[in-house]
Every structure is written in structure tokens, then in C-alpha cells.
Design a protein around this motif. Structure first.
Motif, mmCIF file in Angstrom:
data_model
loop_
_atom_site.group_PDB
_atom_site.id
_atom_site.type_symbol
_atom_site.label_atom_id
_atom_site.label_comp_id
_atom_site.label_asym_id
_atom_site.label_seq_id
_atom_site.Cartn_x
_atom_site.Cartn_y
_atom_site.Cartn_z
ATOM 1 N N LYS A 19 5.899 20.956 -2.125
ATOM 2 C CA LYS A 19 5.998 22.251 -1.455
ATOM 3 C C LYS A 19 4.829 23.170 -1.781
ATOM 4 N N CYS A 20 4.541 23.357 -3.098
ATOM 5 C CA CYS A 20 3.513 24.326 -3.478
ATOM 6 C C CYS A 20 2.250 23.681 -4.055
ATOM 7 N N GLY A 21 2.293 22.395 -4.397
ATOM 8 C CA GLY A 21 1.118 21.709 -4.925
ATOM 9 C C GLY A 21 0.901 21.892 -6.414
ATOM 10 N N CYS A 22 1.872 22.436 -7.118
ATOM 11 C CA CYS A 22 1.772 22.648 -8.563
ATOM 12 C C CYS A 22 1.806 21.302 -9.294
ATOM 13 N N THR A 44 2.982 11.464 -20.147
ATOM 14 C CA THR A 44 2.018 11.797 -21.191
ATOM 15 C C THR A 44 1.781 13.306 -21.289
ATOM 16 N N GLU A 45 1.808 14.011 -20.158
ATOM 17 C CA GLU A 45 1.657 15.472 -20.153
ATOM 18 C C GLU A 45 2.723 16.070 -19.255
ATOM 19 N N ASP A 46 3.449 17.052 -19.764
ATOM 20 C CA ASP A 46 4.529 17.697 -19.023
ATOM 21 C C ASP A 46 4.166 19.158 -18.798
ATOM 22 N N TYR A 47 4.058 19.559 -17.526
ATOM 23 C CA TYR A 47 3.687 20.932 -17.183
ATOM 24 C C TYR A 47 4.892 21.762 -16.728
ATOM 25 N N THR A 48 6.109 21.186 -16.782
ATOM 26 C CA THR A 48 7.301 21.891 -16.330
ATOM 27 C C THR A 48 7.971 22.603 -17.497
ATOM 28 N N GLU A 56 6.583 26.804 -10.434
ATOM 29 C CA GLU A 56 6.074 27.869 -9.560
ATOM 30 C C GLU A 56 7.069 28.270 -8.477
ATOM 31 N N CYS A 57 7.582 27.275 -7.710
ATOM 32 C CA CYS A 57 8.433 27.617 -6.566
ATOM 33 C C CYS A 57 9.916 27.359 -6.825
ATOM 34 N N ASN A 58 10.267 26.895 -8.032
ATOM 35 C CA ASN A 58 11.654 26.632 -8.443
ATOM 36 C C ASN A 58 12.394 25.633 -7.554
ATOM 37 N N MET A 75 13.670 10.837 -8.944
ATOM 38 C CA MET A 75 13.015 11.743 -8.000
ATOM 39 C C MET A 75 13.782 11.829 -6.676
ATOM 40 N N ILE A 76 13.783 13.008 -6.089
ATOM 41 C CA ILE A 76 14.370 13.217 -4.775
ATOM 42 C C ILE A 76 13.278 12.944 -3.751
ATOM 43 N N GLY A 77 13.572 12.134 -2.760
ATOM 44 C CA GLY A 77 12.585 11.712 -1.771
ATOM 45 C C GLY A 77 11.916 12.872 -1.045
ATOM 46 N N GLY A 78 10.585 12.857 -0.994
ATOM 47 C CA GLY A 78 9.825 13.869 -0.279
ATOM 48 C C GLY A 78 9.552 15.143 -1.047
ATOM 49 N N LYS A 79 10.061 15.287 -2.259
ATOM 50 C CA LYS A 79 9.853 16.518 -3.030
ATOM 51 C C LYS A 79 8.614 16.477 -3.905
#
Length: 83
Positions: A19-22, A44-48, A56-58, A75-79
């Protein structure tokens, strides 16, 4: 059931919110298919800040669960998209 391999794959991918590219994760992915699940030990790296939620967009992009006896994020498909 069989657990995932302890030896980490050599290929690393970046996982982004669709959605936001974060940037969400840096992940050691095995295989060439689409991203269905992320094993927690391969991140290896977690930005959440919260598991399965874009900072960013919750948007909720995944659910925490046990797959093959190992903690992972389904993972939810397409997210999410991967690069």
C-alpha cells in the motif's frame, strides 16, 4: 512434522508494504516462489513495531502462527511485495 532447515538460505530479499511502500523486513528466502510465510528465525532486519502491522499506514499484512513447529508470520495475499 519437519522443521525448517537450520542452515539459512543465501538469498536475501527486502519485503515492502504493497500500500505505502514502507520497508518491513530483510528476509533470507529459500526457493523462487512467491512469499507465503516468513519464519521468524530467517528475518535478519525487522523494521516493524508490531508483528504483522505496517508502521506507516497501519495495514495488517500478516498473522503470527506456528508453521511446522516454528514461529512464523503467514502473509496475507497482495499486502506485501518483495524485491
Amino acid at each position: 512434522m519437519a522443521k525448517p532447515n537450520k542452515k539459512l538460505p543465501t538469498k536475501s530479499v527486502d519485503i515492502f508494504c504493497a500500500k505505502c511502500g514502507c520497508k518491513l523486513y530483510r528476509y533470507r528466502k529459500g526457493g523462487k516462489g512467491s512469499l507465503v510465510k516468513c519464519f521468524r528465525e530467517r528475518i535478519t532486519e525487522d523494521y516493524t513495531t508490531a508483528v504483522g502491522v505496517c508502521p506507516e499506514c497501519n495495514t495488517i499484512f500478516g498473522r503470527e502462527m506456528l508453521i511446522r513447529g516454528a514461529p512464523s508470520i503467514k502473509m496475507i495475499g497482495g499486502k506485501v511485495r518483495m524485491k
